[in-house]
Design an enzyme around this catalytic site. Structure first.
Site: not given
Ligand code: PMV
Length: 297
Positions: A83, A133
């Protein structure tokens, strides 16, 4: 007919070439990887809430609230993406959530729904994301992305087999600060940004021709990224480690200032074991094929 429980998966991404120069209208190449985020939804009484999540983020409830009703749903989130390292974990979460919601309603979410609704979720995390993304996460495979004159052009890019190793600096680069830093060094670095644009086109042509021999071009790309000031000693040392361990090429991927390094390899093992010996988190990735993200292994 809806179900009592449903799961959606969406892949993360890597930028192969074009980070930073993409901000100035040059192309970027991103690939969806065979790692990602899985969201499971199940119907149950009481307020909608996250019951289990490997992604911990204060904005999670708000993000879920853009797509889910305020009551009646339990949410579980699993991910094998690091992350905050530029691998698109929040975009993968957004697209996986769209897919899980559709599956709970007994439907399959198409690309347009994943793209549109996923963007609404992604905006909760990133304010004004570029859109790359979640586009690559929703589509899978490779994507050539260009943003020019206020318009976004996303073209699928067919890819040969590529085997990559990701090495994690364990430091999150600050994308906004890094982008601002590059901007402040213009116009003197403009020739470097031009070279990056040419290089990205060269990589895209090679890949489209089925030629995976892009190691030298990735090295060159990294050298340009260093020259525009977005690398650092930790990142450079991981690119060197990958190369001396047999990688065909290595570069930072994403905004830089830390984040991750990607290495193109024939065999991941020598790079993985060199990383292991030095305590560097590393893993091997392949490509998530287009249009088959639910078939994730
Ligand atoms: O680290 P990431 O995946 O968020 O990539 C940032 C890419 C940049 O080109 C540096 C910024 C952008 O908005 O395109």
């Amino acid at each position: 007919m809806g179900s009592e429980s449903a799961t959606g998966f969406a892949p993360g991404k890597l930028i192969l070439s074009g980070e930073h120069s993409v901000v100035y209208g040059f192309p970027a190449i991103a690939i969806a990887v065979d790692r990602g985020t899985r969201v499971t939804l199940h119907r149950r009484p009481g307020p909608t809430s996250v019951e289990r999540s490997v992604i911990r983020d204060a904005r999670l409830d708000k993000a879920l609230g853009t797509l889910l009703p305020s009551s009646g749903i339990g949410v579980e989130i699993d991910s094998d993406l690091p992350v905050g390292r530029g691998m698109g974990s929040s975009a993968a979460l957004a697209v996986a959530l769209v897919r899980a919601r559709a599956a709970l309603e007994g439907r399959v979410a198409d690309f347009d729904e994943c793209h549109r609704e996923g963007f609404a979720v992604e905006r909760v995390f990133h304010g004004t994301p570029s859109g790359l993304d979640h586009a690559v996460s929703a589509r899978g495979g490779g994507v050539r992305y260009r943003r020019a004159d206020g318009e976004v052009h996303i073209e699928p890019l067919s890819l040969p087999a590529l085997r990559l190793v990701v090495l994690d600096t364990e430091v999150a680069g600050n994308t906004a600060e890094l982008v601002a830093g590059v901007r402040s060094r213009r116009p003197s670095i403009d020739p470097l940004l031009d070279r990056m644009g040419e290089l990205t086109d060269q990589i895209a042509s090679r890949l489209a021709a089925g030629n995976a021999d892009i190691g030298g071009l990735l090295d060159w790309n990294h050298s340009l990224l260093r020259q525009i000031g977005v690398s650092n000693e930790r990142v450079d040392s991981l690119t060197r480690l990958a190369r001396v361990s047999g990688a065909r090429g290595a570069k930072l991927s994403g905004a830089g200032g830390g984040g991750i390094v990607i290495a193109l390899v024939d065999d991941p093992e020598p790079v993985l074991s060199a990383a292991r010996v030095r305590g560097v988190p590393a893993f091997s990735v392949g490509i998530c094929p287009p249009h088959a993200p639910e078939e994730h292994p």
